[in-house]
Design a protein around this motif. Structure first.
Motif, short mmCIF file in Angstrom:
data_model
loop_
_atom_site.label_atom_id
_atom_site.label_comp_id
_atom_site.label_asym_id
_atom_site.label_seq_id
_atom_site.Cartn_x
_atom_site.Cartn_y
_atom_site.Cartn_z
N GLU A 161 10.27 4.31 -2.30
CA GLU A 161 8.90 3.51 -2.36
C GLU A 161 8.34 2.32 -1.41
N ARG A 162 9.04 1.83 -0.89
CA ARG A 162 8.11 1.26 0.00
C ARG A 162 7.37 1.97 1.32
N ARG A 163 7.97 3.23 1.64
CA ARG A 163 7.21 4.60 2.04
C ARG A 163 5.97 4.93 2.08
N ALA A 164 6.77 4.63 -0.07
CA ALA A 164 5.28 5.55 -0.57
C ALA A 164 3.74 4.36 -0.59
N TRP A 165 4.14 3.47 -0.52
CA TRP A 165 3.55 2.12 -0.67
C TRP A 165 2.38 1.90 0.05
N MET A 166 3.76 1.91 1.52
CA MET A 166 3.23 1.97 2.92
C MET A 166 1.71 3.79 3.26
N GLU A 167 2.28 4.74 3.12
CA GLU A 167 1.71 5.68 3.01
C GLU A 167 0.13 5.19 2.62
N PHE A 203 8.17 -3.47 -2.22
CA PHE A 203 9.33 -2.60 -2.99
C PHE A 203 10.13 -3.01 -1.15
N PRO A 204 11.88 -3.09 -1.22
CA PRO A 204 13.20 -3.68 -0.15
C PRO A 204 12.40 -2.28 1.07
N GLU A 205 12.83 -2.85 1.84
CA GLU A 205 12.82 -1.88 4.14
C GLU A 205 13.37 -0.15 3.07
N ASP A 206 13.51 0.05 4.26
CA ASP A 206 13.49 1.41 4.08
C ASP A 206 14.22 2.33 2.38
#
Length: 76
Positions: A28-34, A22-25
């Protein structure tokens, strides 16, 4: 598949953090990182919800180890 689970699965399969698709910021990326970061918890160390415990037990894992095997009693 839930994005948080995707991150968790990526960590379990040995992928690096930069494997996030997923793209930065993005949300979706925040959820994936979580999911990726939370998956480092030991499954046996998680405490079940009190309603899921067996009646009369005080052990957070109901006397069962993380693998499902009974926890040996130790004398103190």
């Amino acid at each position: 598949m839930d994005i948080i689970r995707q991150g968790s699965r990526a960590r379990a399969e040995g992928h690096r953090r930069d494997a996030c698709p997923f793209p930065e910021d993005s949300r979706e990326r925040r959820a994936w990182m979580e999911g990726y970061e939370a998956s480092s918890w030991a499954f046996g160390a998680r405490v079940p919800h009190p309603a899921r415990r067996l009646a009369g037990t005080t052990s957070p894992n109901n006397g069962v180890g993380g693998s499902g095997a009974p926890v040996p009693k130790t004398s103190a």
